[in-house]
Design a protein around this motif. Structure first.
Motif, PDB file in Angstrom:
ATOM      1  N   ILE A  75       0.837  -1.194   0.000  1.00 15.15           N
ATOM      2  CA  ILE A  75       0.000   0.000   0.000  1.00 15.15           C
ATOM      3  C   ILE A  75       0.876   1.250   0.000  1.00 15.15           C
ATOM      4  CG2 ILE A  75      -1.712   1.245   1.355  1.00 15.15           C
ATOM      5  CD1 ILE A  75      -2.767  -1.474   2.211  1.00 15.15           C
ATOM      6  N   ASP A  76       1.996   1.186   0.751  1.00 12.71           N
ATOM      7  CA  ASP A  76       2.927   2.305   0.792  1.00 12.71           C
ATOM      8  C   ASP A  76       3.516   2.584  -0.590  1.00 12.71           C
ATOM      9  OD1 ASP A  76       4.650   4.131   2.454  1.00 12.71           O
ATOM     10  OD2 ASP A  76       6.193   2.884   1.528  1.00 12.71           O
ATOM     11  N   VAL A  77       3.965   1.517  -1.277  1.00  5.92           N
ATOM     12  CA  VAL A  77       4.551   1.705  -2.607  1.00  5.92           C
ATOM     13  C   VAL A  77       3.500   2.215  -3.591  1.00  5.92           C
ATOM     14  CG1 VAL A  77       5.544   0.481  -4.554  1.00  5.92           C
ATOM     15  CG2 VAL A  77       6.438   0.101  -2.315  1.00  5.92           C
ATOM     16  N   ALA A  78       2.268   1.687  -3.495  1.00  2.06           N
ATOM     17  CA  ALA A  78       1.212   2.143  -4.396  1.00  2.06           C
ATOM     18  C   ALA A  78       0.925   3.621  -4.180  1.00  2.06           C
ATOM     19  CB  ALA A  78      -0.054   1.321  -4.176  1.00  2.06           C
ATOM     20  N   TYR A  79       0.948   4.068  -2.900  1.00  2.00           N
ATOM     21  CA  TYR A  79       0.744   5.492  -2.618  1.00  2.00           C
ATOM     22  C   TYR A  79       1.845   6.331  -3.245  1.00  2.00           C
ATOM     23  CZ  TYR A  79       0.953   9.796   0.056  1.00  2.00           C
ATOM     24  OH  TYR A  79       1.048  11.098   0.420  1.00  2.00           O
ATOM     25  N   ARG A  80       3.107   5.870  -3.096  1.00  3.05           N
ATOM     26  CA  ARG A  80       4.212   6.655  -3.642  1.00  3.05           C
ATOM     27  C   ARG A  80       4.212   6.662  -5.160  1.00  3.05           C
ATOM     28  NH1 ARG A  80       7.384   7.923   0.694  1.00  3.05           N
ATOM     29  NH2 ARG A  80       7.242   6.397   2.371  1.00  3.05           N
ATOM     30  N   VAL A  81       3.769   5.552  -5.774  1.00  2.00           N
ATOM     31  CA  VAL A  81       3.750   5.512  -7.238  1.00  2.00           C
ATOM     32  C   VAL A  81       2.641   6.393  -7.790  1.00  2.00           C
ATOM     33  CG1 VAL A  81       3.253   4.033  -9.194  1.00  2.00           C
ATOM     34  CG2 VAL A  81       4.831   3.272  -7.493  1.00  2.00           C
ATOM     35  N   LEU A  82       1.450   6.302  -7.203  1.00 10.04           N
ATOM     36  CA  LEU A  82       0.294   6.968  -7.794  1.00 10.04           C
ATOM     37  C   LEU A  82       0.154   8.417  -7.384  1.00 10.04           C
ATOM     38  CD1 LEU A  82      -2.259   4.071  -7.540  1.00 10.04           C
ATOM     39  CD2 LEU A  82      -0.951   4.788  -9.492  1.00 10.04           C
ATOM     40  N   HIS A  83       0.911   8.872  -6.359  1.00 13.01           N
ATOM     41  CA  HIS A  83       0.867  10.279  -5.968  1.00 13.01           C
ATOM     42  C   HIS A  83       1.456  11.127  -7.102  1.00 13.01           C
ATOM     43  CE1 HIS A  83       1.562  13.899  -3.577  1.00 13.01           C
ATOM     44  NE2 HIS A  83       0.705  13.394  -2.713  1.00 13.01           N
ATOM     45  N   PRO A  84       0.831  12.260  -7.451  1.00  8.97           N
ATOM     46  CA  PRO A  84       1.330  13.032  -8.600  1.00  8.97           C
ATOM     47  C   PRO A  84       2.745  13.574  -8.401  1.00  8.97           C
ATOM     48  CG  PRO A  84      -0.868  13.723  -7.998  1.00  8.97           C
ATOM     49  CD  PRO A  84      -0.435  12.775  -6.942  1.00  8.97           C
ATOM     50  N   LYS A  85       3.125  13.883  -7.140  1.00  3.60           N
ATOM     51  CA  LYS A  85       4.458  14.481  -6.930  1.00  3.60           C
ATOM     52  C   LYS A  85       5.518  13.450  -6.578  1.00  3.60           C
ATOM     53  CE  LYS A  85       2.818  18.980  -5.465  1.00  3.60           C
ATOM     54  NZ  LYS A  85       2.515  19.782  -4.266  1.00  3.60           N
ATOM     55  N   MET A  86       5.147  12.201  -6.395  1.00  4.66           N
ATOM     56  CA  MET A  86       6.092  11.126  -6.047  1.00  4.66           C
ATOM     57  C   MET A  86       6.943  11.452  -4.809  1.00  4.66           C
ATOM     58  SD  MET A  86       7.764   9.022  -9.092  1.00  4.66           S
ATOM     59  CE  MET A  86       8.353  10.407 -10.013  1.00  4.66           C
ATOM     60  N   PRO A  87       6.406  11.300  -3.609  1.00  7.39           N
ATOM     61  CA  PRO A  87       7.142  11.681  -2.385  1.00  7.39           C
ATOM     62  C   PRO A  87       8.260  10.698  -2.055  1.00  7.39           C
ATOM     63  CG  PRO A  87       5.073  10.711  -1.796  1.00  7.39           C
ATOM     64  CD  PRO A  87       5.090  10.765  -3.292  1.00  7.39           C
ATOM     65  N   ILE A  88       9.344  10.700  -2.829  1.00 10.11           N
ATOM     66  CA  ILE A  88      10.456   9.810  -2.538  1.00 10.11           C
ATOM     67  C   ILE A  88      11.709  10.631  -2.269  1.00 10.11           C
ATOM     68  CG2 ILE A  88       9.550   7.905  -3.891  1.00 10.11           C
ATOM     69  CD1 ILE A  88      11.384   8.668  -6.101  1.00 10.11           C
ATOM     70  N   ASP A  89      12.588  10.058  -1.436  1.00  8.17           N
ATOM     71  CA  ASP A  89      13.860  10.699  -1.079  1.00  8.17           C
ATOM     72  C   ASP A  89      14.855   9.586  -0.779  1.00  8.17           C
ATOM     73  OD1 ASP A  89      15.868  12.304  -0.305  1.00  8.17           O
ATOM     74  OD2 ASP A  89      14.997  12.853   1.620  1.00  8.17           O
ATOM     75  N   PRO A  90      15.428   8.950  -1.815  1.00  9.27           N
ATOM     76  CA  PRO A  90      16.200   7.729  -1.565  1.00  9.27           C
ATOM     77  C   PRO A  90      17.521   7.985  -0.854  1.00  9.27           C
ATOM     78  CG  PRO A  90      15.864   8.107  -3.913  1.00  9.27           C
ATOM     79  CD  PRO A  90      15.356   9.292  -3.221  1.00  9.27           C
ATOM     80  N   CYS A  91      17.932   7.039  -0.041  1.00 11.31           N
ATOM     81  CA  CYS A  91      19.221   7.129   0.629  1.00 11.31           C
ATOM     82  C   CYS A  91      19.698   5.718   0.939  1.00 11.31           C
ATOM     83  CB  CYS A  91      19.130   7.957   1.912  1.00 11.31           C
ATOM     84  SG  CYS A  91      17.900   7.364   3.050  1.00 11.31           S
ATOM     85  N   VAL A  92      21.008   5.577   1.144  1.00  9.40           N
ATOM     86  CA  VAL A  92      21.600   4.281   1.485  1.00  9.40           C
ATOM     87  C   VAL A  92      22.065   4.348   2.929  1.00  9.40           C
ATOM     88  CG1 VAL A  92      23.438   2.669   0.990  1.00  9.40           C
ATOM     89  CG2 VAL A  92      22.319   3.847  -0.865  1.00  9.40           C
ATOM     90  N   ILE A  93      21.588   3.403   3.766  1.00  7.86           N
ATOM     91  CA  ILE A  93      21.956   3.405   5.183  1.00  7.86           C
ATOM     92  C   ILE A  93      22.678   2.118   5.510  1.00  7.86           C
ATOM     93  CG2 ILE A  93      20.079   4.896   5.866  1.00  7.86           C
ATOM     94  CD1 ILE A  93      18.561   2.449   6.717  1.00  7.86           C
ATOM     95  N   GLU A  94      23.399   2.132   6.632  1.00 10.29           N
ATOM     96  CA  GLU A  94      24.100   0.941   7.100  1.00 10.29           C
ATOM     97  C   GLU A  94      23.745   0.701   8.557  1.00 10.29           C
ATOM     98  OE1 GLU A  94      28.228   0.998   6.691  1.00 10.29           O
ATOM     99  OE2 GLU A  94      28.236   1.349   4.521  1.00 10.29           O
ATOM    100  N   PHE A  95      23.659  -0.569   8.933  1.00 10.14           N
ATOM    101  CA  PHE A  95      23.517  -0.886  10.358  1.00 10.14           C
ATOM    102  C   PHE A  95      24.070  -2.269  10.605  1.00 10.14           C
ATOM    103  CE2 PHE A  95      19.653  -2.448   8.468  1.00 10.14           C
ATOM    104  CZ  PHE A  95      19.454  -3.654   9.090  1.00 10.14           C
ATOM    105  N   GLU A  96      24.274  -2.590  11.876  1.00 14.04           N
ATOM    106  CA  GLU A  96      24.808  -3.903  12.240  1.00 14.04           C
ATOM    107  C   GLU A  96      23.806  -4.652  13.095  1.00 14.04           C
ATOM    108  OE1 GLU A  96      28.558  -3.834  14.010  1.00 14.04           O
ATOM    109  OE2 GLU A  96      29.565  -2.893  12.287  1.00 14.04           O
ATOM    110  N   THR A  97      23.784  -5.977  12.951  1.00 14.03           N
ATOM    111  CA  THR A  97      22.926  -6.792  13.800  1.00 14.03           C
ATOM    112  C   THR A  97      23.781  -7.766  14.588  1.00 14.03           C
ATOM    113  OG1 THR A  97      22.666  -8.483  12.133  1.00 14.03           O
ATOM    114  CG2 THR A  97      21.080  -6.709  12.113  1.00 14.03           C
ATOM    115  N   SER A  98      23.147  -8.425  15.542  1.00 17.65           N
ATOM    116  CA  SER A  98      23.856  -9.445  16.320  1.00 17.65           C
ATOM    117  C   SER A  98      23.655 -10.836  15.743  1.00 17.65           C
ATOM    118  CB  SER A  98      23.367  -9.414  17.775  1.00 17.65           C
ATOM    119  OG  SER A  98      21.991  -9.654  17.796  1.00 17.65           O
ATOM    120  N   LEU A  99      22.909 -10.946  14.635  1.00 20.40           N
ATOM    121  CA  LEU A  99      22.653 -12.262  14.062  1.00 20.40           C
ATOM    122  C   LEU A  99      23.883 -12.761  13.318  1.00 20.40           C
ATOM    123  CD1 LEU A  99      19.155 -11.530  12.567  1.00 20.40           C
ATOM    124  CD2 LEU A  99      19.649 -12.797  14.613  1.00 20.40           C
ATOM    125  N   ARG A 100      24.119 -14.091  13.359  1.00 16.22           N
ATOM    126  CA  ARG A 100      25.253 -14.669  12.657  1.00 16.22           C
ATOM    127  C   ARG A 100      24.866 -15.824  11.736  1.00 16.22           C
ATOM    128  NH1 ARG A 100      26.717 -10.729  13.904  1.00 16.22           N
ATOM    129  NH2 ARG A 100      28.621 -10.030  14.912  1.00 16.22           N
TER     130      ARG A 100
END
Lengths: 169, 109, 88
Positions: free
Chosen positions: A83-108
């Motif tokens: 639903i979120d992606v459909a909202y962003r696609v069909l909105h006339p102004k396309m409310p997107i602001d892409p970025c690349v993030i990093e994080f660490e987990t404790s899973l191995r």
């Protein structure tokens, strides 16, 4: 323990392959199909049982049950993501602001990391780019600020996956 | 039977809606990574919804063939595992070979 | 109900053609691969629907095979682009 683990993995792979054979062939009463199924699934299980069940991962039934209970929450997250992606696609102004993030987990574990990566890809606004199995570092492409914050600050998904695979520390 | 048909139609309509949204997102979004956002999610849920609706249809209309829905269940399972993995792999290949992510305010590619 | 299946199949074909634009025009090889992967996923849904439209359960086996081939194709492509070699 190693020998027993191998036999267990062989058995589980054989049962899964044979069930799959029966469901695809749909002929339970014909002995030719049953014998061919037994031979070929035994061959496949002998050759590649270490791909499905690793020798060191014990308690696989308990983990499977916990994973089974995790799936409905994940499905609901997938619906929200769509639903979120459909909202962003069909909105006339396309409310997107892409970025690349990093994080660490404790899973191995391999399976835990795969589950977390696929869950991140399917949940709102984020896609996994790279996973480092050694130190559990994730690089994630987020489509806007809010999903990135949900992954970095709140960390609901990491806690849920860590609870499924019992790797909280 | 009428109620079953209505439910199946709802599932099919939802699935087709998400497939169309995925295609429109593939056309509208500005770069490769955001396009994968649209397709990787919408196609997974859209295909899953369509196949699940047909599974319900099968259970009520062709109930004397009980083994066929297992194939459809396997298909849903496979799509939900394989599609995010394929998306992640293609994205990783693009990121490693140096495709720059689009930032807000740049020209679309 | 059969007519609903037909309409659904036609809409899926329309969305396949929308994706085909990105596959033909799209700048760079990655956009094209994304479009091809998307078309593969849509074809799976189309095959299952056509299986019910023509009442032939054989189409589901073809759909399963198509899903597997689509997945393996995406994996092999990504590996080839990333390392310049399929086996390494």
């Amino acid at each position: 323990m190693n020998h027993r683990g191998k036999g267990f993995g062989f058995l589980i792979t054989f049962i899964l392959m044979f069930l799959f054979w029966i469901f695809l062939s749909e002929q339970i009463s014909s002995p030719f199909h049953l014998i061919a199924g037994v031979i070929s699934s035994a061959l496949v299980a002998f050759l590649s049982h270490d791909l499905l069940v690793k020798g060191k991962s014990e308690k696989i039934l308990l983990k499977s049950w916990r994973l089974f209970r995790y799936i409905p929450w994940e499905l609901w997250q997938i619906v929200l993501a769509n639903i979120d992606v459909a909202y962003r696609v069909l909105h006339p102004k396309m409310p997107i602001d892409p970025c690349v993030i990093e994080f660490e987990t404790s899973l191995r574990g391999d399976f835990a990391l795969t589950t977390l990566a696929n869950s991140i890809t399917l949940t709102p606004g984020t896609i996994t780019i790279t996973v480092e199995p050694r130190n559990g570092k994730f690089q994630v492409h987020a489509i806007a600020k809010e999903p990135a914050d949900a992954l970095l600050v709140v960390q609901t998904m990491q806690k849920k996956v860590a609870e499924v695979f019992m790797e909280t520390n | 039977m009428f109620l079953v048909n209505v439910i199946v139609t709802l599932f099919l309509a939802g699935g087709v809606f998400f497939l169309l949204v995925g295609s429109i997102g593939l056309l509208r979004f500005p770069d490769f990574y955001t396009r994968l956002h649209a397709t990787g999610k919408c196609d997974t849920l859209g295909g899953g919804l369509i196949i699940f609706g047909l599974l319900i249809y099968h259970l009520f209309h062709y109930f004397h063939y009980p083994l066929v829905p297992v194939r459809l269940l396997f298909l849903i399972f496979f799509i939900f595992i394989a599609n995010p993995t394929a998306t992640h792999t293609v994205m990783k290949a693009a990121y490693r070979t140096g495709v720059k992510p689009w930032k807000l305010g740049e020209k679309r590619q | 109900m059969i007519s609903i299946f037909l309409v659904t199949a036609l809409l899926i074909i329309a969305s396949i053609f929308l994706s085909l634009y990105r596959g033909v025009v799209g700048p760079g090889v990655f956009n094209r691969v994304a479009a091809v992967n998307v078309i593969g996923t849509k074809t799976i849904a189309l095959l299952v629907i056509l299986g019910y439209y023509f009442e032939r359960p054989l189409f589901f086996d073809i759909a399963i095979l198509y899903a597997m081939l689509n997945f393996i194709g995406a994996l092999v492509f990504a590996k080839y682009i990333e390392r310049g070699d399929v086996c390494s």
